[in-house]
Write an enzyme that holds these catalytic residues in place. Structure first.
Site, PDB file in Angstrom:
ATOM      1  N   ALA A  69      73.976  -0.736  54.914  1.00 12.53           N
ATOM      2  CA  ALA A  69      72.594  -0.572  55.353  1.00 12.53           C
ATOM      3  C   ALA A  69      71.666  -1.541  54.621  1.00 12.53           C
ATOM      4  CB  ALA A  69      72.136   0.859  55.089  1.00 12.53           C
ATOM      5  N   ASP A  70      70.724  -2.122  55.374  1.00 11.24           N
ATOM      6  CA  ASP A  70      69.680  -2.916  54.733  1.00 11.24           C
ATOM      7  C   ASP A  70      68.422  -2.044  54.645  1.00 11.24           C
ATOM      8  OD1 ASP A  70      68.424  -2.957  57.257  1.00 11.24           O
ATOM      9  OD2 ASP A  70      69.095  -4.985  57.711  1.00 11.24           O
ATOM     10  N   SER A  71      67.327  -2.596  54.147  1.00 15.88           N
ATOM     11  CA  SER A  71      66.138  -1.772  53.923  1.00 15.88           C
ATOM     12  C   SER A  71      65.584  -1.183  55.220  1.00 15.88           C
ATOM     13  CB  SER A  71      65.057  -2.576  53.201  1.00 15.88           C
ATOM     14  OG  SER A  71      64.740  -3.734  53.937  1.00 15.88           O
ATOM     15  N   ASP A 101      67.406  -0.439  57.925  1.00 10.98           N
ATOM     16  CA  ASP A 101      68.352   0.614  58.295  1.00 10.98           C
ATOM     17  C   ASP A 101      68.062   1.890  57.513  1.00 10.98           C
ATOM     18  OD1 ASP A 101      69.837  -1.046  60.036  1.00 10.98           O
ATOM     19  OD2 ASP A 101      71.137  -1.712  58.400  1.00 10.98           O
TER      20      ASP A 101
END
Length: 77
Positions: A34-36, A38
């Protein structure tokens, strides 16, 4: 359904990841990818699913799936 099972379902739906890798120890960023953005989307989904409000300061402390479960249990408890 336990908190973990409901969180796991939300994670699989939000991040489109394999449910086998979603464990209490899994890192949301490293293991689940996950990125920010997400993470923000996931937090919104979890808030809706559990009827809680996760403050930004609290959300920043979340590193693992277990952290998510602990926060939700505390807020929904």
């Amino acid at each position: 359904m336990s908190t973990f099972e409901k969180v796991k379902e939300s994670i699989v739906n939000s991040l489109q990841c394999d449910e086998d890798i979603v464990t209490m120890e899994a890192s949301v960023t490293e293991d689940l990818g996950a990125d920010s953005l997400d993470i923000m989307d996931l937090i919104i989904e979890l808030e809706d699913s559990f009827g809680v409000k996760i403050e930004d300061s609290r959300a920043k402390t979340i590193k693992t799936v277990g952290d998510i479960v602990a926060v939700i249990d505390e807020l929904a408890g």
